[in-house]
Design an enzyme around this catalytic site. Structure first.
Site, PDB file in Angstrom:
ATOM      1  N   SER A 132      54.537  54.840   7.544  1.00 41.05           N
ATOM      2  CA  SER A 132      54.578  54.627   8.734  1.00 41.05           C
ATOM      3  C   SER A 132      53.025  53.945   9.166  1.00 41.05           C
ATOM      4  O   SER A 132      52.273  54.965   9.178  1.00 41.05           O
ATOM      5  CB  SER A 132      55.241  55.409   9.810  1.00 41.05           C
ATOM      6  OG  SER A 132      55.116  54.969  11.201  1.00 41.05           O
ATOM      7  N   CYS A 133      52.876  53.177   9.963  1.00 38.55           N
ATOM      8  CA  CYS A 133      51.548  52.583   9.993  1.00 38.55           C
ATOM      9  C   CYS A 133      51.213  52.558  11.682  1.00 38.55           C
ATOM     10  O   CYS A 133      50.144  51.777  11.880  1.00 38.55           O
ATOM     11  CB  CYS A 133      51.477  51.247   9.555  1.00 38.55           C
ATOM     12  SG  CYS A 133      52.733  49.911  10.019  1.00 38.55           S
ATOM     13  N   GLN A 134      52.002  52.693  12.472  1.00 37.02           N
ATOM     14  CA  GLN A 134      51.755  52.546  13.785  1.00 37.02           C
ATOM     15  C   GLN A 134      50.262  53.022  14.322  1.00 37.02           C
ATOM     16  O   GLN A 134      49.753  52.642  15.114  1.00 37.02           O
ATOM     17  CB  GLN A 134      52.826  53.099  14.772  1.00 37.02           C
ATOM     18  CG  GLN A 134      52.655  52.856  16.147  1.00 37.02           C
ATOM     19  CD  GLN A 134      53.822  53.468  17.042  1.00 37.02           C
ATOM     20  OE1 GLN A 134      54.924  53.486  16.434  1.00 37.02           O
ATOM     21  NE2 GLN A 134      53.577  53.280  18.342  1.00 37.02           N
ATOM     22  N   ASN A 194      51.725  48.087   3.895  1.00 32.52           N
ATOM     23  CA  ASN A 194      51.470  48.645   5.059  1.00 32.52           C
ATOM     24  C   ASN A 194      50.640  47.222   5.725  1.00 32.52           C
ATOM     25  O   ASN A 194      50.496  46.185   5.129  1.00 32.52           O
ATOM     26  CB  ASN A 194      50.242  49.668   4.984  1.00 32.52           C
ATOM     27  CG  ASN A 194      50.662  50.764   5.930  1.00 32.52           C
ATOM     28  OD1 ASN A 194      50.861  50.616   7.188  1.00 32.52           O
ATOM     29  ND2 ASN A 194      51.069  52.010   5.269  1.00 32.52           N
TER      30      ASN A 194
END
Length: 641
Positions: free
Chosen positions: A115-117, A154
């Site tokens: 997850s890259c948020q 990503n």
């Protein structure tokens, strides 16, 4: 709806996969971590070469709706026996449960997008976000499974996070994955080289550091204890040369002593940090009066912060002879503790230079490093037949016995890129607040009709009998070479409904539904569409008409170009002709999902529920475009031995 029942799944196992496709081809096994909706899975299952194809063993994600969507698609529709692990990859039981499900199966390729948020350029970045270190947990799986290739994808913003330090950290961690079989000879070399080029203290620390980085858990703990025993011995030797009273009462000496105690308990401190970060995430602590206090404490117990505090105490204490070898070496070996294995190799190189054995060291490092990465690859989805300007960064790790992959070649030229109009023109028949379950009569925009061109499946323009338009490929599907469906596509609300066979009525078209918008909203969107951009002039007109919006951004889709990056919020995009928000199916087309791929569960949810429920719009927006994944998969198949 009469759909395939659970008991059919095993009766029809392999029946959906065409025998003529499998003939003469060898399976390449893969598993998909952080699988989400299944964009990577779709692309890998589409890919094949003359003698190879991908066999889908397992997918994993933390959310049940991801499992539901995967189960319906791959177990029911495709008749595969792919497993799904619904668990947080940060859980201490994740790898044991993964190995249990794999049951000894060899995995050739691992894919995943941690997850890259927390480091996306499109949103605010958060310090100490629990997702920032997910890549470390991903690489722990790589260490355990040792696949021939792995793909970690990503956002492009990862490359510039912390001025490139995050990218460098990822590359160092990849280079720190080692080949166990070559460790003994490397240790023998270190022992011999350091015996002649370093003090016994330096030698003992470096050997212990390397050993606890490459050993299994129990042995690593013993080696770490040996490391700290060497530091303690050096510290006692240094403090014996100062006044006894100072060694017992000075705050700097106490800081050094207690700091070493803290480093010994770094596992316990890491557990505390993980718990606090988890609670911080659950409570949504950010941009408030709590956040600085939480972050300050997390900084305080971070190993790099502890080490910096120890070093500051050494530098501040006036009674130390800062130029003595004992103090200089003590200082350097404290710093070494937090280094990655790759950074430790840099330290070792300095001693190899004085020993005149750099070439020998390089030979050992080439043997001991299990994976190579040519460079981070920036992949632009529009270059792979996806009607979207979405850039992703790829780290393709190549095991040292496999050919290096340096790029994922485009499958279309600039002139061949798929436009928004070609992708979704046939879906432009739905009204306001409607649900359409069959294809209707579309709106025709004469000036855009020439954009509808026939192509090969991956996007090359073609006039052959096997070529179709992008919309036709989406309707007929991109799996005809390999699968016939075990059952027709279907929608189900939850995993519980799936278990109880509570399927919704059969339909020809799924996920094509619009929200009911008020007249004010419709008028607002029409004005934004007229301007073509949500700029100051547009906002001024909206304000004059009393149609202001609190939204920061609207994007009017350009039918003659590619869409911006598909996001998880449907009302961020305005349809180029209908002047409304996009449906899940239209978003899925812009991502290059087949229409037969049904996004399960809730269509959308509000606020923070999107994080836990993962509705359809979020599934679509977070996915890797399948056609881009297909290009990555084909590149691997062409290289893999």
């Amino acid at each position: 709806m009469v759909a395939c029942q659970p008991t059919w799944k095993f009766l029809e196992f392999y029946m959906a996969e065409k025998k003529e496709f499998l003939k003469g081809k060898k399976p390449v096994t893969f598993l998909d971590l952080f699988a989400g909706a299944g964009g990577i899975s779709e692309g890998f299952l589409q890919a094949y070469t003359r003698n190879k194809y991908f066999k889908f063993i397992l997918a994993s994600d933390i959310n049940e709706n991801c499992e539901l969507t995967h189960t319906v698609r791959y177990n029911y529709q495709f008749g595969l026996d792919t497993q799904f692990l619904t668990e947080d990859i940060m859980s201490p039981t994740f790898i044991p449960h993964l190995l249990e499900k794999l049951n000894g199966q060899q995995i050739d390729v691992v894919t995943g997008g941690p997850s890259c948020q927390s480091f996306s350029l499109s949103g605010r970045r958060k310090r100490f976000d629990k997702r920032d270190n997910l890549f470390l947990h991903y690489l722990n799986v790589i260490r355990k499974l040792r696949p021939k290739y792995f793909v970690m994808e990503n956002v492009k913003g990862l490359l510039t996070k912390d001025k490139g330090k995050f990218k460098d950290a990822i590359l160092r961690e990849i280079r720190s994955i080692i080949d166990d079989s070559n460790v003994p000879s490397f240790i023998l070399y270190l022992n011999k080289m350091l015996e002649k080029s370093a003090s016994s203290f330096i030698k003992n620390c470096i050997l212990s550091k390397v050993k606890f980085e490459v050993s299994d858990d129990d042995d690593a703990i013993l080696e770490r204890d040996t490391y700290f025993a060497a530091l303690d011995s050096q510290f006692k030797a240094i403090t014996r040369k100062i006044d006894y009273r100072l060694s017992k009462s000075n705050i700097n000496i106490a800081t050094i002593r207690h700091g070493l105690n803290l480093l010994r308990r770094i596992d316990e401190l890491d557990a505390i940090s993980a718990a606090i970060i988890n609670e911080k995430t659950h409570a949504d602590i950010d941009n408030d009066f709590f956040v600085n206090g939480f972050n300050s404490f997390l900084s305080l117990i971070d190993d790099s912060s502890i080490i910096n505090t120890i070093l500051s105490a050494i530098d501040t204490f006036e009674d130390f002879d800062k130029s003595s070898n004992e103090v200089v070496e003590f200082r350097e070996m404290i710093k070494l503790y937090s280094f990655t294995l790759d950074e430790t190799f840099d330290v070792i190189r300095n001693y190899a230079k004085s020993h005149d054995s750099v070439d020998e060291l390089d030979n050992h490092l080439e043997a001991i490093r299990l994976y190579r990465v040519a460079r981070p690859i920036i992949a632009h989805s529009a270059n792979y037949g996806v009607p979207q300007n979405r850039e992703r960064v790829l780290f393709i790790g190549c095991r040292k016995d496999q050919p290096l992959i340096e790029d994922v070649p485009p499958t279309v030229s600039d002139e061949e890129k798929v436009t928004v109009y070609e992708a979704i023109h046939d879906l432009d028949f739905i009204g306001n607040g409607s649900l359409e379950t069959s294809y209707g009569t579309r709106r025709v925009i004469n000036e855009c009709e020439a954009l509808i061109r026939t192509r090969e499946v991956q996007g090359h323009l073609s006039v052959s009998s096997d070529a179709h338009t992008f919309a036709e490929w989406s309707k007929t599907g991109r799996f005809g070479h390999r699968f016939t469906f075990s059952c027709e596509p279907f929608y189900v609300r939850s995993m519980e409904d799936l278990k109880n066979n509570l399927f919704c009525e059969e339909a020809a078209l799924y996920n094509h539904q619009t929200s009911s918008q008020s007249n004010d909203v419709k008028q607002r969107l029409a004005i934004i569409a007229k301007h073509g951009v949500y700029d100051d002039d547009c906002k001024e007109e909206l304000s004059q008409l009393g149609l202001d919006s609190n939204k920061r951004n609207y994007t009017v889709l350009n039918p003659k170009g590619q869409s911006p990056t598909v996001v998880t919020m449907p009302d961020d995009f305005i349809h180029y002709a209908a002047h409304r928000a996009m449906t899940v199916r239209e978003m899925a087309r812009l991502q290059s999902f087949d229409d037969s791929f049904v996004f399960q569960g809730k269509r959308q949810t509000g606020g923070n529920k999107r994080k836990s429920e993962i509705p359809q719009y979020t599934l679509v927006g977070n996915a890797v475009p399948p056609l881009m994944a297909r290009a990555i998969a084909n590149t691997i198949l062409q290289h893999i031995k």
